[in-house]
Design a protein around this motif. Structure first.
Motif, short mmCIF file in Angstrom:
data_model
loop_
_atom_site.label_atom_id
_atom_site.label_comp_id
_atom_site.label_asym_id
_atom_site.label_seq_id
_atom_site.Cartn_x
_atom_site.Cartn_y
_atom_site.Cartn_z
N THR A 8 3.59 7.34 -4.19
CA THR A 8 3.17 7.95 -2.18
C THR A 8 1.75 8.77 -3.29
O THR A 8 2.01 9.07 -4.53
N LEU A 9 1.92 9.53 -2.14
CA LEU A 9 0.77 10.52 -2.34
C LEU A 9 0.94 11.88 -2.46
O LEU A 9 1.07 12.23 -3.42
N VAL A 10 2.66 12.03 -2.02
CA VAL A 10 2.74 13.02 -2.67
C VAL A 10 3.38 12.97 -5.07
O VAL A 10 3.23 13.80 -5.01
N VAL A 11 3.85 12.31 -4.47
CA VAL A 11 4.20 11.65 -6.26
C VAL A 11 2.65 12.29 -7.12
O VAL A 11 2.39 12.61 -8.36
N LYS A 12 1.56 10.93 -6.61
CA LYS A 12 0.18 11.38 -7.04
C LYS A 12 -0.35 13.21 -7.48
O LYS A 12 -0.39 13.53 -8.86
N MET A 13 -0.04 13.75 -6.01
CA MET A 13 -0.11 15.18 -6.26
C MET A 13 0.42 16.16 -6.57
O MET A 13 0.36 17.03 -6.69
N GLY A 14 1.83 15.92 -6.62
CA GLY A 14 3.03 16.86 -6.84
C GLY A 14 3.24 17.04 -5.20
O GLY A 14 3.09 17.76 -4.63
N SER A 15 4.39 17.81 -6.00
CA SER A 15 5.41 18.56 -4.50
C SER A 15 4.59 19.48 -4.44
O SER A 15 4.50 20.13 -2.85
N TYR A 61 0.67 -1.36 -0.17
CA TYR A 61 0.10 0.62 0.01
C TYR A 61 0.55 1.31 0.13
O TYR A 61 0.67 2.35 -0.56
N GLY A 62 2.06 1.37 0.08
CA GLY A 62 2.75 2.03 0.26
C GLY A 62 3.04 2.57 -1.02
O GLY A 62 3.98 3.70 -1.33
#
Length: 300
Positions: free
Chosen positions: A212-219, A145-146
């Motif tokens: 990761t969620l960061v990769v999905k939504m961008g920095s 899930y990570g």
């Protein structure tokens, strides 16, 4: 590096203050309600430490297998990827910490049976088994899930709600809805540490397919998300104190706010993700400071 030092390095001891924050706060909350039990506190602390080390070892193994750990990765050297510890050795140690977590957790529930019913103890055992599974499946397995953006949710649940509420429940045998506020606060800070970690690793995670969620939504959005998590913690702390006001000592948690605000500033100003690495330890320690000051304030 000797094998012993390699294992200590693989345990990633710098993550332990974060893991202890929810146990400490849950115990402080129980103490403020007259329900603290020393043996429960010791066993809960041991169980949490075993689970955190298990998670760190499984993460080391999983990222090595997937290729997320490579020469471009930022942060501490990983044991399996570097060759200091073999995959077979790491698997064996993961099993050891699964058994230690189970043994400590079962002993904890046995002690808690003084105040818990059999059904409640079984439910808590089930949650404990889920925690072990979550520690392993973060990066290990067919669908970790990570790697699909759910790490934040699981960290919030287990480092926040389950950690704080579960500790309080085993101490006292009861719960009340007001306890969700400090549990959410610790959950937000724990997710903040993960978000900082994922902001640091965004470039390598993108290349290796670790979504990761960061990769999905961008920095850019992840930085505002960071503000929400840390800012939300501060708002919740004040809200709980307002709703449960007893004395000015309850505001001791304000001592942690300058460090939280500074962390937010650094994240927003950051242009090179690699420079965020030193901030991980600082935010973990700030989370522990928040837990201690929040909890101590309840006892005066």
């Amino acid at each position: 590096m000797s094998k012993c030092k390699a294992w200590i390095h693989a345990f990633r001891l710098r993550t332990l203050p974060l893991a202890l924050s929810n146990i400490f706060l849950g115990s402080f909350l129980a103490a403020s309600d007259g329900g603290f039990r020393l043996k429960i506190f010791i066993l809960a602390t041991l169980t949490t430490l075993f689970l955190q080390i298990l998670s760190n070892l499984a993460n080391d193994l999983g990222d090595s297998i997937s290729g997320a750990d490579n020469e471009e990765r930022v942060g501490p050297q990983r044991a399996v990827q570097s060759g200091l510890i073999s995959k077979k050795e790491m698997i064996r140690m993961v099993i050891v910490f699964v058994l230690l977590s189970l043994a400590s957790g079962i002993y904890l529930l046995w002690e808690g049976m003084q105040l818990l019913s059999f059904t409640q103890a079984i439910v808590m055992l089930g949650i404990g088994i889920l925690a072990i599974g979550a520690a392993i499946n973060y990066t290990v397995g067919k669908n970790p899930y990570g790697y699909t953006g759910f790490g934040d949710l699981f960290v919030f649940l287990f480092f926040g709600l389950v950690g704080v509420l579960g500790t309080y429940f085993v101490h006292t045998g009861s719960l009340n809805w007001m306890l969700f506020l400090p549990a959410i606060a610790i959950g937000f800070l724990s997710v903040g540490v993960l978000n900082l970690n994922n902001l640091r690793d965004i470039e390598n995670d993108t290349k290796t397919g670790k979504h990761t969620l960061v990769v999905k939504m961008g920095s850019a959005i992840a930085k505002w998300y960071h503000l929400f998590l840390l800012g939300g913690t501060m708002v919740i702390a004040f809200l709980y104190s307002y709703l449960n006001w007893n004395s000015v000592f309850q505001l001791l948690f304000i001592l942690s706010f300058p460090f939280l605000i500074r962390n937010i500033q650094i994240v927003f100003k950051n242009q090179n993700p690699r420079d965020l690495d030193p901030e991980l330890k600082k935010l973990a320690l700030t989370t522990l400071l928040f837990s201690l000051t929040f909890g101590l304030g309840l006892l005066f």
